[in-house]
Design a protein around this motif. Structure first.
Motif, short mmCIF file in Angstrom:
data_model
loop_
_atom_site.label_atom_id
_atom_site.label_comp_id
_atom_site.label_asym_id
_atom_site.label_seq_id
_atom_site.Cartn_x
_atom_site.Cartn_y
_atom_site.Cartn_z
N MET A 162 43.25 40.48 27.59
CA MET A 162 44.54 41.13 27.80
C MET A 162 44.48 42.12 28.95
O MET A 162 45.42 42.25 29.75
CB MET A 162 44.99 41.84 26.51
N ASP A 163 43.35 42.83 29.07
CA ASP A 163 43.19 43.79 30.17
C ASP A 163 43.15 43.05 31.51
O ASP A 163 43.76 43.50 32.49
CB ASP A 163 41.91 44.60 29.96
N ASN A 164 42.43 41.93 31.55
CA ASN A 164 42.38 41.14 32.79
C ASN A 164 43.75 40.60 33.14
O ASN A 164 44.16 40.57 34.32
CB ASN A 164 41.38 39.99 32.64
N LEU A 165 44.50 40.15 32.13
CA LEU A 165 45.85 39.64 32.36
C LEU A 165 46.76 40.74 32.89
O LEU A 165 47.56 40.51 33.81
CB LEU A 165 46.41 39.06 31.06
N ARG A 166 46.62 41.95 32.32
CA ARG A 166 47.46 43.07 32.78
C ARG A 166 47.16 43.41 34.23
O ARG A 166 48.09 43.60 35.04
CB ARG A 166 47.20 44.30 31.90
N ARG A 167 45.87 43.46 34.58
CA ARG A 167 45.51 43.78 35.96
C ARG A 167 45.99 42.69 36.93
O ARG A 167 46.50 43.00 38.02
CB ARG A 167 44.00 43.94 36.08
N ARG A 168 45.82 41.42 36.52
CA ARG A 168 46.25 40.33 37.39
C ARG A 168 47.76 40.36 37.58
O ARG A 168 48.27 40.13 38.69
CB ARG A 168 45.79 39.00 36.80
N THR A 169 48.49 40.65 36.50
CA THR A 169 49.95 40.71 36.60
C THR A 169 50.39 41.85 37.51
O THR A 169 51.30 41.68 38.34
CB THR A 169 50.57 40.89 35.20
N GLU A 170 49.75 43.01 37.36
CA GLU A 170 50.08 44.15 38.22
C GLU A 170 49.81 43.82 39.68
O GLU A 170 50.60 44.18 40.57
CB GLU A 170 49.28 45.38 37.79
N ARG A 171 48.67 43.14 39.94
CA ARG A 171 48.34 42.79 41.32
C ARG A 171 49.34 41.79 41.88
O ARG A 171 49.76 41.89 43.04
CB ARG A 171 46.93 42.21 41.38
N GLU A 172 49.74 40.81 41.06
CA GLU A 172 50.71 39.81 41.52
C GLU A 172 52.07 40.45 41.79
O GLU A 172 52.75 40.09 42.76
CB GLU A 172 50.83 38.70 40.49
N ILE A 173 52.46 41.41 40.94
CA ILE A 173 53.74 42.10 41.16
C ILE A 173 53.68 42.92 42.45
O ILE A 173 54.61 42.92 43.26
CB ILE A 173 54.07 42.99 39.96
N LYS A 174 52.53 43.59 42.66
CA LYS A 174 52.38 44.39 43.88
C LYS A 174 52.40 43.51 45.11
O LYS A 174 53.04 43.84 46.12
CB LYS A 174 51.06 45.16 43.81
N ASP A 175 51.70 42.36 45.04
CA ASP A 175 51.70 41.44 46.18
C ASP A 175 53.09 40.89 46.44
O ASP A 175 53.50 40.72 47.60
CB ASP A 175 50.72 40.29 45.93
N ALA A 176 53.80 40.59 45.35
CA ALA A 176 55.16 40.05 45.52
C ALA A 176 56.07 41.07 46.21
O ALA A 176 56.86 40.72 47.08
CB ALA A 176 55.73 39.67 44.16
#
Length: 219
Positions: free
Chosen positions: A70-84
């Motif tokens: 879940m922590d990895n998913l949260r970090r990946r989601t935050e990074r994808e949102i930032k990149d978007a």
């Protein structure tokens, strides 16, 4: 005294009794071994406390794995949102840079002598075009678009695209001497590389002299 005792005597009777005792002992031993083997074949009942400990350890391991996922998913989601957010305007920004290039070409098309002798109308027009160019580049910079400062820097294929070579023995080889078209980055990515001309034939970096060689020279 029995007839058998009379016939064979006391020793025969004792031997017979002894044989019966041995046979009985062997039979008892065999029965005992059979019971032991039967008991050994029956599995021992597991300790309930140990079972609970094992289940608790397994559940804890599953929980830790799930928490890590879940922590990895949260970090990946935050990074994808930032990149978007950072790169969603990349295509639009690239198109606006093309407009800015046309404004710059229009300004450069006016010779310096004509600008010096221009009347008020032409001067106002040129100032308006320059202001539009600056405003556009400023708006792009607010969205993370920045100009690549290339002139005088060492050629870097990640940020520069060499268009031609300029013979020059006075500057280090592969130094950017001229910028044909400015390059820009957006965030940590290259929006478009700078089109440049690089120096050729200049001095190369000298190899450092080792301490051992320096010591031999001094000797």
């Amino acid at each position: 005294m029995t007839d058998e005792t009379k016939k064979h005597g006391p020793d025969a009777t004792a031997a017979e009794n002894s044989a019966e005792a041995v046979a009985s002992a062997l039979e008892d031993a065999a029965n005992a071994n059979a019971e032991s083997e039967a008991m050994a074949e029956v599995p021992a009942e597991p300790d309930p406390l140990e079972v609970l400990k094992a289940e608790n350890a397994e559940l804890r391991d599953r929980f830790l794995r799930l928490a890590a996922d879940m922590d990895n998913l949260r970090r990946r989601t935050e990074r994808e949102i930032k990149d978007a957010k950072s790169y969603s305007v990349a295509g639009f920004a690239r198109d606006m840079l093309a407009v800015s290039d046309n404004l710059r070409r229009a300004l450069d098309a006016v010779p310096t002598e004509m600008r010096a002798a221009a009347d008020a109308g032409l001067t106002t027009l040129l100032e308006g075009v320059e202001m539009t160019e600056r405003s556009m580049l400023s708006a792009l910079e607010r969205h993370g678009v920045k100009k690549i400062e290339a002139e005088g820097e060492k050629f870097d294929p990640h940020f520069h695209q060499a268009m031609f070579e300029i013979p020059n023995a006075e500057v280090p080889n592969n130094t950017v001497m001229q910028v044909v078209q400015a390059g820009y980055t957006i965030g940590e990515r290259v929006l478009r590389p700078a089109l440049v001309g690089v120096a050729k034939g200049g001095p190369k970096a000298e190899a450092p002299v080792s301490e051992a060689a320096s010591g031999q020279k001094n000797d």
